[in-house]
Design an enzyme around this catalytic site. Structure first.
Site, mmCIF file in Angstrom:
data_model
loop_
_atom_site.group_PDB
_atom_site.id
_atom_site.type_symbol
_atom_site.label_atom_id
_atom_site.label_comp_id
_atom_site.label_asym_id
_atom_site.label_seq_id
_atom_site.Cartn_x
_atom_site.Cartn_y
_atom_site.Cartn_z
ATOM 1 C CB CYS A 2 54.707 39.057 45.030
ATOM 2 S SG CYS A 2 53.895 38.379 43.587
ATOM 3 N NE ARG A 27 54.006 39.395 51.137
ATOM 4 C CZ ARG A 27 53.359 40.544 51.263
ATOM 5 N NH1 ARG A 27 53.218 41.082 52.465
ATOM 6 N NH2 ARG A 27 52.858 41.179 50.227
ATOM 7 C CD1 TRP A 73 49.268 35.219 44.569
ATOM 8 C CD2 TRP A 73 49.693 33.298 45.619
ATOM 9 N NE1 TRP A 73 48.071 34.561 44.762
ATOM 10 C CE2 TRP A 73 48.296 33.395 45.405
ATOM 11 C CE3 TRP A 73 50.195 32.173 46.272
ATOM 12 C CZ2 TRP A 73 47.411 32.411 45.818
ATOM 13 C CZ3 TRP A 73 49.303 31.204 46.684
ATOM 14 C CH2 TRP A 73 47.928 31.320 46.462
ATOM 15 C CG ASN A 99 53.261 42.592 45.777
ATOM 16 O OD1 ASN A 99 52.358 41.929 45.293
ATOM 17 N ND2 ASN A 99 53.268 42.969 47.047
ATOM 18 N N GLY A 100 51.960 42.858 42.519
ATOM 19 C CA GLY A 100 50.739 43.531 42.084
ATOM 20 C C GLY A 100 50.420 43.195 40.640
ATOM 21 C CD GLU A 480 31.146 32.301 54.075
ATOM 22 O OE1 GLU A 480 30.705 31.175 53.828
ATOM 23 O OE2 GLU A 480 32.324 32.506 54.425
ATOM 24 C CE LYS A 484 33.936 31.750 57.216
ATOM 25 N NZ LYS A 484 34.365 31.346 55.929
ATOM 26 C CD GLU A 487 34.998 27.819 58.413
ATOM 27 O OE1 GLU A 487 34.567 28.899 57.957
ATOM 28 O OE2 GLU A 487 36.000 27.244 57.955
ATOM 29 C CG HIS A 503 7.217 27.100 56.578
ATOM 30 N ND1 HIS A 503 5.876 26.851 56.324
ATOM 31 C CD2 HIS A 503 7.506 28.235 55.911
ATOM 32 C CE1 HIS A 503 5.399 27.785 55.510
ATOM 33 N NE2 HIS A 503 6.366 28.645 55.249
ATOM 34 C CE LYS A 602 42.606 28.924 53.276
ATOM 35 N NZ LYS A 602 41.404 29.696 53.637
HETATM 36 O O1 M6R Z 1 39.593 25.708 48.470
HETATM 37 P P1 M6R Z 1 38.103 25.658 48.363
HETATM 38 O O2 M6R Z 1 37.472 26.971 48.149
HETATM 39 O O3 M6R Z 1 37.640 24.647 47.340
HETATM 40 O O4 M6R Z 1 37.605 25.102 49.759
HETATM 41 C C1 M6R Z 1 36.270 24.778 49.961
HETATM 42 C C2 M6R Z 1 35.947 24.674 51.411
HETATM 43 O O5 M6R Z 1 36.667 23.613 51.999
HETATM 44 C C3 M6R Z 1 36.256 25.967 52.163
HETATM 45 O O6 M6R Z 1 35.560 27.040 51.620
HETATM 46 C C4 M6R Z 1 35.887 25.850 53.640
HETATM 47 O O7 M6R Z 1 34.498 25.756 53.773
HETATM 48 C C5 M6R Z 1 36.454 27.056 54.385
HETATM 49 N N1 M6R Z 1 37.226 26.634 55.487
HETATM 50 C C6 M6R Z 1 35.418 27.960 54.880
HETATM 51 O O8 M6R Z 1 35.909 29.009 55.624
#
Ligand code: M6R
Length: 607
Positions: A2, A27, A73, A99-100, A480, A484, A487, A503, A602
């Protein structure tokens, strides 16, 4: 998250509030509203974009030179006109924005209802307006003090009353709040960019403080009383830097928000004995005790959170757990049966594949739990149970804070199910609860290791291929870390269980090949060390993520990124942080568009 805005001065408040709210749009929000006092309190609010609020104000303007505003939000209650802030008490004499999260809002609401209070929204915020009104005896500051004394949680609260025109009172517990000092006018905001156009002089309101704002300035006091002398902070940032809180990128800002995100995701949901109260998880103890299979479905980072979930559910609950990519599961004719629980994980709650897999599981009789960051998202509407993470809007395409919040939610879910089944005894529950409550501190300490991470980034920035290894929960985190890095840095990387290296992939390890090793799991520690030795024997460059008191690892690895010692069950949460920072710094060194990596969106709302 928020956004809050306030104004006291000689100018018309409504347009200034509206303009400030627009500057807080980054935000994220789902509704907006303002309140202005001019003898009486007038409120205008609307679900959706600020343009809807602006249209409302154009057709039904309000005059007055003191007011408060808010972009919401959603956390408690879906986005709607009624749930939008500001909220008033029934008499309309007191108005609040907030907010919170108020952790004990349900019990407060019940108590107010027994005294005849009626509520018009589903929010936790509305009860604050009622509380302040109930406590008021001619002194707004005292009433706010008493009201927040009854509320638990993390919040910033801003209050006005028609009985004391010219005054805004606000308190801060964790959620941010700043005061902008103008010439004969004063601003209040949750973030500096909202008012940067009007002033560069700010007072930062700290945790546990109350601020009284008038057009002539602001005075800060401790919530429990006593004046506080705060130095004026002169801001040199430009508007773009200010949106990022002074960080160069949203990704870095969001990584640094994680201690607060962990605190908020836990808030009001866990006691020290390890009892978890998950407000929108509605299955009963009978279902929790009898469920025989957990399916987890998700994509990308959310899938990696699912890998952690699988480890936890199998290790702690001893329930067979399958984790499936949603885009695979939807076409795989999965053996989902009634009596199972499907946990669909999605930050946005709108990922097309995840929605499809979740719906498929439901049609096969599974109970569907949505683990999502967005209140009112499609996934949450499809689900029987909802477990909201409280990460706030994530703006960088690369998910960081939402991932960490997903892990926290999974631990809470494991406690909820485990206690119902009797498999999590009091000692284990208390141990996990203790560890979870330490996490904000641990994540903060991991963020403090930035200099070592930058050195690691410099070491791998020109590599062609990078490997991530770990075992069990460490493997889940390694997955993960690798995603990261890919990406945002565009470097090729691959993660695998440490035991899998020999292996096949070991053939690719030659002199200088970076191998990032996550090593927090005591039960398989020596096994991971063996994999490290295999890498070292081929000249590979091992960068380990390990506990701060692990002396052994330094004998094997070329470089160690340290994290605070934690319960092994929880170690992965903190271990993810240096890997997020590593990805960020490599991308920065390579000069990439970190917040908007090429080819990525996103939210993937198409198949
Ligand atoms: O909104 P979601 O969590 O469903 O999105 C899933 C993936 O598209 C998302 O996690 C994507 O892998 C990210 N960009 C990773 O950083």
């Amino acid at each position: 998250m928020c956004g809050i805005m306030g104004y006291a001065g000689p100018r018309a408040a409504a347009p200034l509030l509206l303009e400030g709210l627009r500057r807080l749009e980054y935000r994220g929000y789902d509704s907006a509203g303002i309140a202005v006092t001019n003898g009486e309190i007038h409120v205008r609010k609307a679900e959706g974009k600020i343009d809807r609020l602006a249209a409302l104000l154009e057709s039904d303007p309000i005059e007055g030179s003191i007011g408060i505003g808010h972009t919401r939000w959603a956390t408690h209650g879906a986005p709607s006109d009624l749930n939008a802030h500001p909220h008033t008490d029934p008499s309309g004499e007191f108005v609040v924005v907030h907010n919170g999260i108020i952790e004990n809002y349900l019990s407060l609401r019940e108590r107010l209802e027994t005294r005849g209070h009626e509520f018009t929204s589903e929010t936790d915020t509305e009860i604050l307006a009622h509380l302040v009104a109930e406590e008021y005896d001619g002194d707004l500051v005292a009433a706010v003090r008493r009201a927040v004394g009854r509320a638990e949680g993390a919040y910033a609260l801003v209050v006005m009353t028609m009985h004391e025109p010219g005054k805004i009172v606000a308190v801060r517990r964790i959620s941010p709040l700043v005061v902008g000092l103008g010439d004969g006018e004063t601003f209040l905001a949750s973030d500096i960019p909202a008012v940067l156009e009007h002033t560069r002089d700010f007072l930062i309101v700290e945790d546990g403080e109350l601020v009284i704002v008038t057009k002539d300035g602001a005075s800060i006091e401790a919530i429990d009383g006593g004046p506080i002398d705060r130095e004026v902070l002169h801001i040199e940032w430009d508007a773009e830097q200010a949106e990022k809180g002074g960080f160069d990128h949203f990704m870095l800002k969001e990584i640094h928000e994680q201690p607060v995100v962990v605190t908020e995701t836990l808030a009001g949901r866990l006691d020290e004995d390890g009892h978890a109260w998950l407000e929108d998880v509605e299955f009963d103890d009978y279902f929790a005790s009898s469920l025989d299979h957990i399916w987890i479905t998700a994509c990308g980072t959310a899938y990696h959170a699912g890998l952690v979930g699988k480890e936890i559910f199998q290790r702690v609950l001893r329930i067979p757990t399958s984790v499936e990519y949603a885009h695979e599961m939807r076409y795989a004719d999965p053996l989902v049966r009634p009596g199972s629980l499907t946990v669909a994980i999605s930050q946005s709650g709108e990922t097309a594949d995840t929605l499809a897999a979740a719906r498929l599981a439901k049609t096969r009789g599974s109970r569907l739990l949505a683990l999502t960051n967005v209140v009112g998202s499609t996934l949450s509407r499809d689900a029987d149970d909802i477990l909201y993470t409280r990460a706030g809007p994530e703006i960088a395409v690369a998910s960081t804070k939402a991932y960490l919040a997903m892990l926290i939610a999974e631990y809470l879910l494991a406690l909820r199910i485990g206690r119902a089944r009797g498999i999590v005894d009091e000692a284990l529950a208390a141990r996990v609860a203790h560890g979870l409550n330490l996490l904000p501190e641990h994540v903060d300490a991991a963020l403090g290791q930035d200099a070592s991470v930058i050195a690691a980034a410099e070491r791998i920035v020109d590599a062609d291929d990078i490997y991530f290894i770990g075992r069990g929960l460490d493997h889940a985190v390694a997955m993960e870390g690798s995603l990261k890095l890919k990406e945002v840095s565009y470097l090729h990387s691959e993660a695998m269980p440490a035991g899998e290296l020999k292996h096949g992939t070991l053939a690719l390890v030659t002199a200088g090949t970076p191998v990032i090793t996550v090593i927090t799991q005591g039960a398989v520690y020596d096994k991971t060390i063996s994999a490290v030795q295999e890498v070292k024997a081929r000249g590979g460059d091992v960068i380990a993520v390990a506990y701060e008191d692990d002396r052994e690892i330094a004998k094997h690895a070329d470089m160690v990124l340290r994290i605070p010692r934690a319960d092994d069950l929880l170690g992965p949460v903190t271990a993810a942080v240096p890997l997020q920072l590593l990805a960020y710094h490599v991308a920065r060194l390579r000069g990439h568009d970190i917040d908007q990596p090429r080819n990525l969106a996103k939210s993937v709302t198409v198949e």
